[in-house]
Write an enzyme that holds these catalytic residues in place. Structure first.
Site, PDB file in Angstrom:
ATOM      1  N   ASP A 105     -36.536  56.510  37.847  1.00 25.82           N
ATOM      2  CA  ASP A 105     -37.331  57.219  36.857  1.00 25.82           C
ATOM      3  C   ASP A 105     -37.491  58.692  37.175  1.00 25.82           C
ATOM      4  O   ASP A 105     -37.617  59.514  36.281  1.00 25.82           O
ATOM      5  CB  ASP A 105     -38.712  56.594  36.782  1.00 25.82           C
ATOM      6  CG  ASP A 105     -38.812  55.678  35.596  1.00 25.82           C
ATOM      7  OD1 ASP A 105     -39.913  55.332  35.217  1.00 25.82           O
ATOM      8  OD2 ASP A 105     -37.761  55.325  35.041  1.00 25.82           O
TER       9      ASP A 105
ATOM     10  N   GLU B  51     -57.626  54.938  38.099  1.00 27.16           N
ATOM     11  CA  GLU B  51     -57.104  53.715  38.728  1.00 27.16           C
ATOM     12  C   GLU B  51     -55.668  53.911  39.149  1.00 27.16           C
ATOM     13  O   GLU B  51     -54.910  54.693  38.556  1.00 27.16           O
ATOM     14  CB  GLU B  51     -57.197  52.543  37.756  1.00 27.16           C
ATOM     15  CG  GLU B  51     -56.410  52.777  36.476  1.00 27.16           C
ATOM     16  CD  GLU B  51     -56.674  51.731  35.414  1.00 27.16           C
ATOM     17  OE1 GLU B  51     -57.182  52.099  34.343  1.00 27.16           O
ATOM     18  OE2 GLU B  51     -56.361  50.561  35.655  1.00 27.16           O
TER      19      GLU B  51
ATOM     20  N   LYS C 250     -51.788  53.542  39.620  1.00 22.71           N
ATOM     21  CA  LYS C 250     -50.745  53.186  38.654  1.00 22.71           C
ATOM     22  C   LYS C 250     -49.674  52.382  39.385  1.00 22.71           C
ATOM     23  O   LYS C 250     -49.065  52.879  40.337  1.00 22.71           O
ATOM     24  CB  LYS C 250     -50.153  54.466  38.060  1.00 22.71           C
ATOM     25  CG  LYS C 250     -49.163  54.228  36.944  1.00 22.71           C
ATOM     26  CD  LYS C 250     -48.861  55.540  36.238  1.00 22.71           C
ATOM     27  CE  LYS C 250     -47.937  55.350  35.057  1.00 22.71           C
ATOM     28  NZ  LYS C 250     -46.655  54.774  35.353  1.00 22.71           N
TER      29      LYS C 250
ATOM     30  N   ASP D  25     -46.151  50.528  39.943  1.00 20.82           N
ATOM     31  CA  ASP D  25     -44.798  50.814  39.500  1.00 20.82           C
ATOM     32  C   ASP D  25     -44.044  49.507  39.289  1.00 20.82           C
ATOM     33  O   ASP D  25     -43.337  49.030  40.163  1.00 20.82           O
ATOM     34  CB  ASP D  25     -44.093  51.683  40.548  1.00 20.82           C
ATOM     35  CG  ASP D  25     -42.940  52.450  39.940  1.00 20.82           C
ATOM     36  OD1 ASP D  25     -42.164  53.037  40.699  1.00 20.82           O
ATOM     37  OD2 ASP D  25     -42.791  52.437  38.705  1.00 20.82           O
TER      38      ASP D  25
ATOM     39  N   TYR E  50     -54.726  45.445  34.114  1.00 21.55           N
ATOM     40  CA  TYR E  50     -55.427  46.725  33.988  1.00 21.55           C
ATOM     41  C   TYR E  50     -56.092  46.955  32.633  1.00 21.55           C
ATOM     42  O   TYR E  50     -56.770  47.939  32.435  1.00 21.55           O
ATOM     43  CB  TYR E  50     -54.523  47.915  34.334  1.00 21.55           C
ATOM     44  CG  TYR E  50     -53.162  47.948  33.664  1.00 21.55           C
ATOM     45  CD1 TYR E  50     -53.032  48.090  32.295  1.00 21.55           C
ATOM     46  CD2 TYR E  50     -52.006  47.862  34.436  1.00 21.55           C
ATOM     47  CE1 TYR E  50     -51.786  48.142  31.694  1.00 21.55           C
ATOM     48  CE2 TYR E  50     -50.752  47.917  33.850  1.00 21.55           C
ATOM     49  CZ  TYR E  50     -50.648  48.053  32.483  1.00 21.55           C
ATOM     50  OH  TYR E  50     -49.429  48.097  31.893  1.00 21.55           O
TER      51      TYR E  50
ATOM     52  N   LYS F 274     -48.827  61.823  37.776  1.00 18.42           N
ATOM     53  CA  LYS F 274     -47.671  61.350  38.557  1.00 18.42           C
ATOM     54  C   LYS F 274     -47.481  62.204  39.797  1.00 18.42           C
ATOM     55  O   LYS F 274     -47.577  63.433  39.727  1.00 18.42           O
ATOM     56  CB  LYS F 274     -46.405  61.448  37.699  1.00 18.42           C
ATOM     57  CG  LYS F 274     -46.329  60.417  36.587  1.00 18.42           C
ATOM     58  CD  LYS F 274     -45.440  59.259  37.018  1.00 18.42           C
ATOM     59  CE  LYS F 274     -45.037  58.384  35.863  1.00 18.42           C
ATOM     60  NZ  LYS F 274     -43.746  58.681  35.325  1.00 18.42           N
TER      61      LYS F 274
ATOM     62  N   CYS G 223     -13.645  78.154  61.804  1.00 15.23           N
ATOM     63  CA  CYS G 223     -15.085  77.951  61.983  1.00 15.23           C
ATOM     64  C   CYS G 223     -15.868  79.135  61.399  1.00 15.23           C
ATOM     65  O   CYS G 223     -15.572  80.288  61.728  1.00 15.23           O
ATOM     66  CB  CYS G 223     -15.399  77.790  63.474  1.00 15.23           C
ATOM     67  SG  CYS G 223     -17.155  77.773  63.842  1.00 15.23           S
TER      68      CYS G 223
ATOM     69  N   CYS H 147     -17.487  81.099  64.677  1.00 10.22           N
ATOM     70  CA  CYS H 147     -16.710  81.813  65.698  1.00 10.22           C
ATOM     71  C   CYS H 147     -15.288  82.143  65.248  1.00 10.22           C
ATOM     72  O   CYS H 147     -14.562  82.855  65.947  1.00 10.22           O
ATOM     73  CB  CYS H 147     -16.673  81.012  66.994  1.00 10.22           C
ATOM     74  SG  CYS H 147     -15.666  79.519  66.856  1.00 10.22           S
TER      75      CYS H 147
ATOM     76  N   CYS I 195     -14.954  72.315  64.871  1.00  4.45           N
ATOM     77  CA  CYS I 195     -14.559  73.610  65.417  1.00  4.45           C
ATOM     78  C   CYS I 195     -13.919  73.321  66.767  1.00  4.45           C
ATOM     79  O   CYS I 195     -14.467  72.574  67.578  1.00  4.45           O
ATOM     80  CB  CYS I 195     -15.789  74.493  65.595  1.00  4.45           C
ATOM     81  SG  CYS I 195     -15.462  75.921  66.625  1.00  4.45           S
TER      82      CYS I 195
ATOM     83  N   CYS J 259     -17.950  77.704  71.305  1.00  3.13           N
ATOM     84  CA  CYS J 259     -18.498  78.198  70.034  1.00  3.13           C
ATOM     85  C   CYS J 259     -20.014  78.375  70.181  1.00  3.13           C
ATOM     86  O   CYS J 259     -20.704  77.436  70.580  1.00  3.13           O
ATOM     87  CB  CYS J 259     -18.188  77.215  68.906  1.00  3.13           C
ATOM     88  SG  CYS J 259     -18.982  77.689  67.349  1.00  3.13           S
TER      89      CYS J 259
END
Ligand code: IVH
Length: 688
Positions: free
Chosen positions: A34, A118, A120, A122, A230, A329, A423, A426, A448, A453
């Protein structure tokens, strides 16, 4: 953005959202959570608000998602099942309050609103109808008007009362609530799915939805779902909520919660409250935010409503959502963004890690502008390109990562990424090598080739001090010591003196003393920590433990042959080669010598081999066991003093044979090694 570009983006977003909505709500095949849907919808809603000329009545922002599937009987809801409008900040919550207060002020007999806050849940919204106190119908929301009859499935949820509690039940009652799956059940379910080669569920909500959609209710029952109530719907059949004889007389939403509990429904009173003002509701929001990760189930916010039912009636419904209620949210853990560039980081082992760079984006409460792409394999697997719209994810303390590309959002101007040939730190040549620490996970990574290095050395020192827990020396101090010429490698740290440090600008006597004390406290190191601290390519904490347990001393590990390392359980060929080559290298041995010279001591490894009825016996496991995982089988053998190895030889005591055994089974038969099928094996380990 120019108007024509805005129009294109709006159209792309609508198509993308419509596609996600269809997959999620109709096909039950969620490809994103979501958060992603919300993130895209927010962007679309904002663009539409700012550019009303692109209004479209068919836009996904103007509809309630989801047509019911044809699998179950369709049912019409007497009272529409609404959705909630979301707010994402304190400011947005206050803006909501201002809107409702304005409407209420126009109503002559409206009193001051009181709020109800209250948690929530999911999960999945469900309507339950009770006639004469008996559950007669349970349905999903569907599109809000028409849902699906899933009574049989809901009846398998143990927290749903089949009969209402209490004397004198109401003639008719419609309860609304959320069917959920706990995180623990999801973990178990996913383990099972994996074992059976089935697709894993992305989260508890998708798993709960998938479980309620089973045509066979026995399958739903296996999923141990849960239910929190709820609300009580203001159903005309209920003859009015307030005067119904079987209710505790109430004219508030909080009173309905009391009644729900009285009828035997589960609610979550620890996380609901009547709030005299928004400030109090915000306290609950903060309280839930702090603990929500540790709750047994998923929660994505707090629902805030006007508590007085009379005021709810005045406020009414706008579009698909009530005006008297909002969902606060929490910040999305996933979000979408556009990749501006892909940069490359050099780690302590010299490995090149690609990093996606984008405009600062809010994810899980923090603003981030970079996310790891892990490696070239991942880039190819996801087909990430510069300019792509991607899903980024931040889970807790884990570094943010790119988890998905939305190819429908492409304009055609995206550019493919190539690993640099040299790299970026270096300039030495970059080499492609095999990587992956497990036998089953061999992949390719870019390194590398310069052993000196600076990026490697700097990262290695950071790793070294953190493994040895010398926390007083953070990355900044390390850089400073190096710039001042006090240290050139990690062994030099142990030769530092208080006078060296306190002479430096911004370091007083006290801080110098703290650093030296910390170094002195960490001169003695356990063998596994020491091995891990060396930063050997592919050797993480667990492999270091395995090496220490097998060899028992650093000398033995240094002297080991490639074959010997290769024989160790859990250590594959790529890792063993890396370990072997590390200890063959003169420079590395000189470094270890310097550590000892500067006073580092490796503690003796206590030999922890258990003694039991399998002492002296070696086991090899092949195939899949029905009743336990391979790791469980291994630890049972070890608990009884036995050893587990990878390859079958004449010395092998037993080969444990599961389903679909491999070549080890054939070899065991050929060599005449004892075979133990699962039943025999269980008898052996469980018997006296
Ligand atoms: S109140 C008007 N209370 O969230 C419909 N809903 O995002 C809202 N939800 O469809 C009913 N916990 O499935 C309410 N404590 C709670 C809730 C809750 C979860 C769900 C419900 C709703 C969705 C809207």
């Amino acid at each position: 953005m120019e108007k024509s570009e805005i129009k294109k983006r709006i159209e792309a977003l609508r198509l993308q959202i419509e596609d996600l909505r269809y997959r999620y709500h109709v096909l039950d095949d969620p490809r994103v959570t979501d958060d992603v849907y919300d993130s895209l919808t927010r962007e679309l809603r904002e663009l539409e608000e700012k550019n009303p000329e692109f209004h479209d009545p068919l836009s996904p922002t103007n509809r309630v998602a989801g047509k019911p599937l044809d699998k179950f009987l369709k049912v019409r809801h007497d009272v529409r099942m609404l959705s909630l409008n979301d707010v994402f900040s304190k400011d947005e919550l206050e803006a909501w309050e201002n809107r409702i207060k304005k409407v209420l002020s126009a109503s002559p007999d409206a009193v001051e609103p009181v709020y109800f806050a209250e948690i929530k849940f999911d999960g999945l919204a469900v309507s339950l109808i009770y006639k004469k106190g008996v559950l007669v119908r349970g349905a999903t929301r569907g599109d809000g008007f028409i849902g699906e009859d899933i009574t049989q499935n809901l009846k398998t949820i143990k927290s749903i009362p089949l009969k209402l509690r209490g004397e004198n039940p109401p003639e008719f009652l419609e309860v609304r609530g959320e069917a959920i799956m706990t995180k623990k059940v999801l973990e178990q379910l996913n383990r099972k799915q994996e074992k059976e080669g089935k697709q894993l569920f992305a989260n508890t909500r998708n798993a709960a939805a998938g479980s309620l959609r089973q045509l066979d209710s026995a399958l739903t029952a296996e999923r141990s779902l849960d239910f929190f109530a709820y609300d009580i719907a203001d159903n005309p059949n209920s003859l009015g909520l307030i005067n119904n004889h079987s209710f505790n007389p109430t004219n508030t939403h909080s009173g309905l919660h009391e009644n729900l509990r009285k009828f035997g429904f589960k609610t979550f009173p620890q996380y609901e409250m009547v709030a005299k003002d928004l400030k109090q509701a915000e306290e609950l929001i903060r309280r839930v935010e702090k603990i929500r990760q540790s709750l047994p189930f998923g929660t994505d916010g707090v629902v805030v409503s006007v508590d007085q039912i009379a005021l709810q009636k005045v406020l009414g419904v706008v579009g698909k959502a009530p005006r008297y209620m909002v969902a606060y949210k929490y910040p999305a853990e996933k979000a979408t963004t556009i990749i501006k560039d892909i940069k490359v980081n050099v780690g302590r082992t010299g490995v090149l890690t690609p990093l996606a760079v984008f405009e600062p984006t809010l994810v899980a409460g923090s603003t981030i502008s970079k996310a790891t792409l892990h490696n070239m394999d991942q880039i190819e697997r996801l087909d990430v390109r510069i300019g792509d719209t991607v899903v980024i994810q931040k889970a807790g303390d884990v570094i943010p990562e790119v988890v998905e590309v939305l190819p429908k959002m492409r304009s055609g101007k995206e550019k493919k990424f190539k690993m640099p040939k040299t790299c970026p730190v270096c300039g030495h040549l970059v080499e492609k090598r095999e990587a992956g620490s497990k036998k089953s996970e061999v992949s390719v990574a870019y390194y590398c080739t310069n052993p000196k290095c600076p990026a490697k050395n700097r990262r290695f020192m950071q790793h070294f001090v953190s493994v040895l827990e010398i926390y007083e020396i953070g990355p900044k101090i390390l850089d400073r010591f190096q710039e001042e010429g006090l240290i050139s490698d990690a062994a030099d740290i142990f030769a530092l003196k208080k006078e060296d440090i306190q002479g430096l600008e911004r370091f007083g006597e006290k801080s110098a003393e703290n650093i030296i004390t910390s170094i002195n406290q960490h001169r003695q190191v356990s063998l596994p920590r020491f091995i891990y601290s060396l930063g050997i390519l592919h050797v993480g904490e667990q492999t270091a433990e395995d090496l220490a347990a097998h060899f028992g001393s650093l000398e033995k590990l240094q002297a080991a042959s490639l074959d010997e390392v290769n024989q160790i359980e859990n250590i594959g060929p790529v890792v063993s080669r890396s370990v072997y080559e590390y200890f063959k290298d003169k420079e590395n041995n000189r470094f270890i010598g310097n550590l000892f010279k500067n006073g580092v001591k490796v503690l003796k490894q206590a030999q922890k081999q258990a003694v039991g009825k399998l002492t002296g016996k070696t086991f090899v496991i092949t195939g899949t066991l029905d009743t336990m995982s391979r790791d469980e089988a291994k630890s049972q053998i070890k608990r009884l003093g036995g050893k587990v190895t990878e390859s079958v030889t004449k010395q092998t005591g037993y080969v444990v044979v599961g389903k679909e055994p491999g070549s080890k089974y054939e070899k065991a038969k050929k060599l005449g090694v004892n075979l133990l099928f699962e039943k025999d094996f269980k008898e052996l380990i469980n018997g006296q």
